[in-house]
Scaffold this motif. Structure first.
Motif, PDB file in Angstrom:
ATOM      1  N   ALA A  36       0.722  -0.514   0.819  1.00 18.79           N
ATOM      2  CA  ALA A  36       0.631  -1.935   0.470  1.00 18.79           C
ATOM      3  C   ALA A  36      -0.735  -2.449   0.916  1.00 18.79           C
ATOM      4  CB  ALA A  36       1.733  -2.723   1.156  1.00 18.79           C
ATOM      5  N   GLY A  84       0.777  -2.036   4.867  1.00 21.92           N
ATOM      6  CA  GLY A  84       2.068  -1.379   4.970  1.00 21.92           C
ATOM      7  C   GLY A  84       2.077  -0.012   4.316  1.00 21.92           C
ATOM      8  N   ARG A  85       3.112   0.756   4.642  1.00 17.58           N
ATOM      9  CA  ARG A  85       3.273   2.078   4.042  1.00 17.58           C
ATOM     10  C   ARG A  85       4.763   2.432   4.020  1.00 17.58           C
ATOM     11  NH1 ARG A  85       1.681   6.535   8.849  1.00 17.58           N
ATOM     12  NH2 ARG A  85       3.799   6.523   9.740  1.00 17.58           N
ATOM     13  N   GLU A 143       6.117   1.344   7.838  1.00 14.56           N
ATOM     14  CA  GLU A 143       5.346   0.426   8.683  1.00 14.56           C
ATOM     15  C   GLU A 143       4.917  -0.749   7.817  1.00 14.56           C
ATOM     16  OE1 GLU A 143       5.152   1.002  11.819  1.00 14.56           O
ATOM     17  OE2 GLU A 143       5.160   3.179  12.127  1.00 14.56           O
ATOM     18  N   ALA A 144       4.931  -1.934   8.390  1.00 17.24           N
ATOM     19  CA  ALA A 144       4.473  -3.102   7.630  1.00 17.24           C
ATOM     20  C   ALA A 144       3.987  -4.189   8.582  1.00 17.24           C
ATOM     21  CB  ALA A 144       5.601  -3.646   6.746  1.00 17.24           C
ATOM     22  N   LYS A 145       3.004  -4.960   8.124  1.00 13.81           N
ATOM     23  CA  LYS A 145       2.448  -6.039   8.941  1.00 13.81           C
ATOM     24  C   LYS A 145       3.178  -7.370   8.753  1.00 13.81           C
ATOM     25  CE  LYS A 145      -2.262  -4.264   9.531  1.00 13.81           C
ATOM     26  NZ  LYS A 145      -3.713  -4.566   9.394  1.00 13.81           N
ATOM     27  N   ALA A 195       5.244  -7.691   2.670  1.00 18.98           N
ATOM     28  CA  ALA A 195       4.825  -6.304   2.449  1.00 18.98           C
ATOM     29  C   ALA A 195       6.010  -5.360   2.616  1.00 18.98           C
ATOM     30  CB  ALA A 195       3.699  -5.939   3.416  1.00 18.98           C
ATOM     31  N   ALA A 196       6.838  -5.621   3.641  1.00 22.00           N
ATOM     32  CA  ALA A 196       8.010  -4.781   3.886  1.00 22.00           C
ATOM     33  C   ALA A 196       8.930  -4.776   2.677  1.00 22.00           C
ATOM     34  CB  ALA A 196       8.757  -5.279   5.125  1.00 22.00           C
ATOM     35  N   LEU A 252       7.413  -2.889  -0.345  1.00 18.04           N
ATOM     36  CA  LEU A 252       7.411  -1.440  -0.135  1.00 18.04           C
ATOM     37  C   LEU A 252       8.811  -0.854  -0.314  1.00 18.04           C
ATOM     38  CD1 LEU A 252       5.059  -1.347   2.960  1.00 18.04           C
ATOM     39  CD2 LEU A 252       4.643  -0.089   0.831  1.00 18.04           C
ATOM     40  N   TYR A 254      11.095  -4.973  12.381  1.00 23.47           N
ATOM     41  CA  TYR A 254      11.552  -4.224  11.207  1.00 23.47           C
ATOM     42  C   TYR A 254      13.046  -4.385  10.942  1.00 23.47           C
ATOM     43  CZ  TYR A 254       6.981  -1.862  11.341  1.00 23.47           C
ATOM     44  OH  TYR A 254       5.641  -1.581  11.337  1.00 23.47           O
TER      45      TYR A 254
END
Length: 385
Positions: A64, A72-73, A102-104, A108-109, A112, A162
């Motif tokens: 992301a 993010g990923r 992972e996300a900021k 984004a979360a 993803l 999260y």
């Protein structure tokens, strides 16, 4: 938060893969509990041809971005061996996974997770189980309790943000995995000591150290017990020969004979307990790299490790003995012998056992009987697609 548009793209090429691997350094820069993984190990995990998990799995990694910033990923993956197990064991037909999440921020979360779900749905999956990174044998579950403690070797760590983000995307808990910690400098309760002493007088029982000079043979014995002991457990996925070899090679530097015990009954191996010195203790200050001088520090540490914590990642008793007094006796004997070695030879003061499923009554009873308590909890979530 940047006002730039959020864009989700599949990982493509070396630059994207580097961004995927590097992201946790930005997210956990101010988290004192985080242990930076060795980047070479992460690349090995992610790369087909290096990690034999990929021999029976397919995957897609996503990033992301907002403008030029990676925010993010996530991975979406399908383990074809997991599709073959009975559904009551957690996986089964139609079940795909997400992981390496992972996300900021929440947006984004969500984006993803949506991308991972779409990828799985397009490949015929009807259910998601996650986070699992990448195999159930690697780092399963989302940390939901114990954020203030650094993870031990081969355990995950993540942001407390999260949990609401994943649950907000419609996920519900499938299983909770707990780890237990204990002060190993304290003798076990008198009842446990009597059980150990009784076992020592039983000529049918032999508790032995592994012989590292016969590494492959000993690994085969442990794997046979593991497959029998865990074969019907929730989350069990068969381990291939190439995965055994890969894991054995990775763990061999932290395998010490007095920390891994095999229990024999009438000459037959029926139980084992594997304990590893906490490699994360020396890794914590290395920032993910062995260069230029960290490799020498690590080699020096591995020659005669001294560490505060010992982790028990695996323990098993063959099914025909499970729920018997003999199973508990063998477990207590192995735990006690390894406890003594950990104190005398490695200067350890703390043990961590797990993960253990929250509904595994036998293992939870053993953990509680030696005065240990739950210090970390991880949740594996599920969602229908």
């Amino acid at each position: 938060m940047s006002t730039a548009e959020l864009v989700i793209t599949p990982v493509s090429g070396k630059a994207d893969l580097k961004a995927f691997v590097d992201l946790p350094w930005a997210i956990y820069a101010d988290d004192p509990a985080w242990v930076p993984p060795l980047k070479d190990e992460v690349y090995g995990l992610l790369t087909p041809g290096k990690n034999p998990f990929h021999e029976h799995a397919e995957h897609q990694y996503f990033l992301a971005r907002r403008g030029s910033e990676v925010v993010g990923r996530i991975s979406a993956h399908i383990d074809h061996l997991a599709l073959t197990v009975p559904p009551e064991q957690g996986m089964g037909p139609g079940t795909g996974n997400f992981g390496l999440f992972e996300a900021k921020d929440a947006n984004a979360a969500r984006a993803l997770i949506n991308a991972a779900e779409d990828w799985l749905r397009n490949r015929g999956m009807t259910r998601v189980l996650g986070p699992i990174s990448l195999s159930i044998w690697e780092e399963p579950g989302l940390l939901v309790k114990g954020f203030d403690q650094s993870p031990t070797v081969m355990m995950g760590h993540n942001s407390p943000a999260y949990q609401p983000w994943i649950e907000g995307a419609g996920y519900t808990p499938a299983k909770t995995l707990n780890t237990y910690e204990l002060d190993i400098t304290q003798d076990f309760p008198p009842l446990i000591q009597r059980i150990v002493q009784s076992g020592e007088k039983n000529e049918r029982i032999r508790i032995r150290k592994v012989d590292k000079s016969r590494f492959d043979e000993e690994a085969a014995i442990i794997l046979a017990i593991l497959n029998d002991a865990w074969g019907r457990n929730w989350g069990f996925v068969p381990i291939t020969d190439s995965e055994v070899a890969f894991t054995g090679k990775k763990l061999k530097p932290i395998v010490f004979e007095d920390l891994i015990r095999i229990a024999e009954l009438d000459g037959e191996p029926v139980a084992f307990m594997m304990t590893l010195p906490d490699l994360n203790e020396p890794l914590k200050g290395m920032n993910g790299s062995l260069f230029p001088f960290n490799w020498a520090k690590l080699l020096w540490w591995l020659r005669a490790p001294k560490c505060r914590t010992m982790r028990v990642p695996l323990m098993g008793v063959v099914q025909r003995l499970q729920s018997s007094r003999m199973a508990s006796q063998l477990a207590f004997m192995m735990i006690e012998y390894i406890r003594r070695s950990a104190i005398a030879d490695y200067g350890s003061t703390r043990g961590e056992i797990g993960w253990i499923l929250d509904d595994n009554q036998g293992m939870n009873a053993i953990a509680q009987a030696i005065d240990s308590h739950v210090n970390k909890s991880y949740i594996v979530y599920e969602k229908s697609l």
